[in-house]
Design an enzyme around this catalytic site. Structure first.
Site, mmCIF file in Angstrom:
data_model
loop_
_atom_site.group_PDB
_atom_site.id
_atom_site.type_symbol
_atom_site.label_atom_id
_atom_site.label_comp_id
_atom_site.label_asym_id
_atom_site.label_seq_id
_atom_site.Cartn_x
_atom_site.Cartn_y
_atom_site.Cartn_z
ATOM 1 C CG ASP A 59 42.610 36.100 42.506
ATOM 2 O OD1 ASP A 59 43.652 36.706 42.220
ATOM 3 O OD2 ASP A 59 42.517 35.298 43.456
ATOM 4 C CD GLU A 267 49.536 33.529 40.283
ATOM 5 O OE1 GLU A 267 49.434 32.476 40.931
ATOM 6 O OE2 GLU A 267 49.712 34.638 40.830
HETATM 7 O O1 FUB Z 1 44.212 34.482 45.097
HETATM 8 C C1 FUB Z 1 45.105 33.421 45.182
HETATM 9 C C2 FUB Z 1 46.022 33.384 44.021
HETATM 10 O O2 FUB Z 1 46.739 34.602 43.935
HETATM 11 C C3 FUB Z 1 45.340 33.294 42.680
HETATM 12 O O3 FUB Z 1 44.849 32.031 42.389
HETATM 13 C C4 FUB Z 1 46.439 33.764 41.816
HETATM 14 O O4 FUB Z 1 46.065 34.055 40.512
HETATM 15 C C5 FUB Z 1 46.944 34.954 42.578
HETATM 16 O O5 FUB Z 1 46.213 36.112 42.311
#
Ligand code: FUB
Length: 367
Positions: A59, A267
Site C-alpha cells: 500500500d 479500495e
Molecule cells: O493492506 C490492507 C488492505 O489491503 C489495504 O487497506 C487495501 O487497500 C489492500 O491493499
C-alpha cells in the site's frame, strides 16, 4: 476473475528471499533496482523489483517532500490469522517509512514511525496510510479498527517526514472505513479521499449509522457504492464540512453499477492533477485492476476512463502517483517475495500521460 484465496505459482526467487524477510527491523539501507526483471517460475517477468526485502511492505503512498521521495507503506507481518473476506489476515502493527533521493537510488528503511500500542483508541489492523506536509508539520493518516472493531481514520504528527509520529488521542471526527489519501490542490486546499468495500466496511455506512449487518456485496443492478471525500480543516487534523460520496460515471454519463466489477470502486484511492485535470485512481478489488476516472473538480463527478495497471501477483492491488523532476512514477505492490497475499512488497515504475490525457496501461508482469 481470481477468487480471494487464489494463488499464483511460487517463484524460486520468492522462496529464496522469504528467509531474509523479518517482521521487524531497525533503520537500514538497501539498493532499489526499478525495471530489472528476472523471470519467475511461471516464465513471467516482473516489471520492477521490490524496493526493500528486509521487511514486507504494501500500500505505498509516496510523496516528494523537500525534493526527496518518502514512501508511507503498510508493514505486512505474519501473524497466523486465518484468511477471510474481512481481511483479518492483514493484521499489521506498525509503520516503517522508506526514503530515497530518487527512483533507482538507495532506499532507506527508517525504522518504526508509529506503533499500534501508542494509538490510544486503536485495537487492531493498521492498514494503508498516507501522509501530508503543511507549515512545518508532517501528518500521517492511518486507518485502524477501534475497540468496537470499526475502522476509523486517525492522524499523527511529527516534525520529520520519517517520524516518529505522535497519534492524536481520538480518530478524526466523522471518519470511517479505510485507505485515506490526502491531496492538496494547487489553491492550497487539502482533501481526504477514503473508503473500501468488503473488509474495508464502507458498505456498512449507507446511512450515518454504522450497520454491521449489511452484506459485503451489493445487488449487481444497484448504483455502486462510491468512495468518500472531505475537505480538510486548516490544521489538517479534522474534516472541514461533511463527508461526501463521490459520483463515478461511465462514459455514457450513467453511474457505475455494482455489477461493473471491472470499473467500480473497491479500495485504494489516489488523486493527482495533471494539466488542470483531476485523475482519480483506484483498485477494483475482486477484478484486481487499477483503473482511472477523470474530472474537472477535486470532488467529482468523475468519468471512468480505463485501466491503469493490469493485475499484479497477489489478491490486492494498491498504488500512489508522484512527480519528481518532471517524471511521473507509480508506486505499487505485489507478492513477489512471499507469494502470500498478506505479505507484500512495494515497487515503483514510470507512469506515462499520453498527449491526449489518457494514462498508458502498465503490465506489471509480462510473459
Ligand atoms: O493492506 C490492507 C488492505 O489491503 C489495504 O487497506 C487495501 O487497500 C489492500 O491493499
Amino acid at each position: 476473475m481470481r477468487s480471494f484465496f487464489s494463488r499464483s505459482l511460487p517463484s524460486l526467487l520468492a522462496l529464496a528471499a522469504l528467509g531474509a524477510c523479518q517482521g521487524t527491523s531497525t533503520s537500514q539501507e538497501t539498493a532499489a533496482s526499478a525495471n530489472t526483471a528476472p523471470a519467475d517460475s511461471t516464465g513471467g517477468n516482473y516489471l520492477s523489483q521490490p524496493l526493500v526485502s528486509d521487511i514486507y511492505t504494501a500500500d505505498p503512498s509516496a510523496h516528494v517532500f523537500n525534493g526527496k521521495i518518502y514512501v508511507y507503506p503498510s508493514h505486512d507481518i505474519e501473524t497466523g490469522m486465518p484468511e477471510n473476506d474481512n481481511g483479518d489476515h492483514f493484521a499489521m502493527r506498525d509503520y516503517h517509512i522508506l526514503s530515497m533521493d530518487s527512483v533507482g537510488g538507495k532506499v532507506t528503511d527508517n525504522g518504526v514511525a508509529l506503533d499500534l500500542k501508542d494509538i490510544p483508541w486503536a485495537k487492531r489492523q493498521l492498514w494503508a496510510p498516507d501522509a501530508a506536509f503543511k507549515d512545518g508539520t508532517y501528518y500521517l493518516y492511518f486507518p485502524v479498527k477501534d475497540k468496537q472493531d470499526i475502522f476509523r481514520i486517525g492522524v499523527a504528527t511529527s516534525t520529520s517526514p520519517t517520524g516518529p509520529f505522535k497519534a492524536d488521542p481520538q480518530p478524526i471526527k466523522g471518519s470511517y472505513s479505510i485507505d485515506p489519501a490526502v491531496f492538496t490542490d494547487t489553491d492550497g486546499q487539502a482533501y481526504m479521499y477514503f473508503g473500501g468495500i468488503w473488509g474495508g466496511q464502507l458498505q456498512r455506512w449507507r446511512t450515518a449509522q454504522y450497520d454491521s449487518t449489511v452484506a459485503p456485496s451489493q445487488p449487481a443492478n444497484e448504483v455502486a457504492i462510491g468512495p468518500r471525500v472531505a475537505r480538510m480543516s486548516a490544521d489538517m487534523k479534522q474534516f472541514d464540512g461533511p463527508v461526501k460520496e463521490i459520483q463515478l460515471l461511465g462514459k455514457d454519463g450513467k453511474p457505475l453499477l455494482a455489477g461493473d466489477n471491472e470499473k467500480r470502486f473497491f479500495e485504494g484511492i489516489w488523486m493527482h492533477k495533471y494539466n488542470g485535470k483531476y485523475y482519480l485512481t483506484y483498485s477494483t478489488g475482486d477484478t484486481h485492476l487499477l483503473v482511472y476516472a477523470t474530472g474537472t473538480s477535486p470532488t467529482g463527478p468523475f468519468t471512468y476512463q480505463g485501466v491503469l495497471m493490469q493485475p499484479v501477483q497477489g489478491w490486492t492491488t494498491h498504488h500512489s502517483i508522484i512527480e519528481q523532476n518532471g517524471k511521473w512514477y507509480i508506486f505499487y505492490h505485489d507478492t513477489q517475495l512471499s507469494n502470500k497475499t498478506w505479505l507484500r512488497n512495494v515497487k515503483v515504475t514510470e507512469l506515462t500521460h499520453n498527449p491526449d490525457g489518457s494514462l498508458a496501461t502498465i503490465e506489471p508482469m509480462t510473459k
